[in-house]
Design a protein around this motif. Structure first.
Motif: not given
Length: 150
Positions: A67-68, A72-74, A79-80, A93-98
């Motif tokens: 989340h930090r 959810k936006g990319g 990665l940085s 996690g956070h997106t809850h999408v595998p």
């Protein structure tokens, strides 16, 4: 989580919990080592870190709820941070999408050229609609992720 662990043919060497529901994870921690980060729904649990960077089997793992880093936006900010700590395995996690993805060695991330591939993995959410979880099989030569459902 308890049911999924009980169904494993071979018990894992450890459990990684990527946030949102840390107290639920606390209630089943047992003999296995648990590596737990807190998520945005666990913000008041200051006894758990927001991220973990650890060496394991010749790899550097970066564990974060995400989340930090606005996942959810990319995944750019995530990665940085991974490049900054020289991680080659990123679990969030956070997106809850595998999700699983590999960033090739030699890619430029935040001004850093990666020396090795970066493996990204989101297990989804064991408490979500599809009840997904992830498995990591790891040694010096192998990084293998898989998804399962409860």
């Amino acid at each position: 989580m308890r049911d999924v662990l009980a169904r494993q043919i071979r018990q894992p060497d450890g459990v990684i919990f990527l946030g949102d529901g840390v107290r639920d994870a606390d209630s089943i921690e047992g003999e296995l080592p648990w590596y737990t980060v807190r998520g945005n729904c666990d913000l008041f649990l200051s006894d758990r870190p927001e991220e973990i960077v650890m060496a394991l089997e010749g790899h550097v793992l970066f564990l974060s709820h995400g989340h930090r880093y606005g996942v959810k936006g990319g995944i750019g900010a995530l990665l940085s941070r991974a490049a900054e700590v020289d991680a080659d395995i990123v679990m969030f996690g956070h997106t809850h999408v595998p999700m699983q993805q590999v960033i090739d060695a030699g890619s430029t991330i935040g001004g850093t050229v990666t020396k090795r591939p970066i493996y990204l993995f989101n297990p989804g959410s064991i408490g979500g609609f599809d009840g997904s979880f992830g498995t990591l099989t790891l040694n010096r030569q192998t990084v293998f992720f898989s998804h399962g459902t409860r």
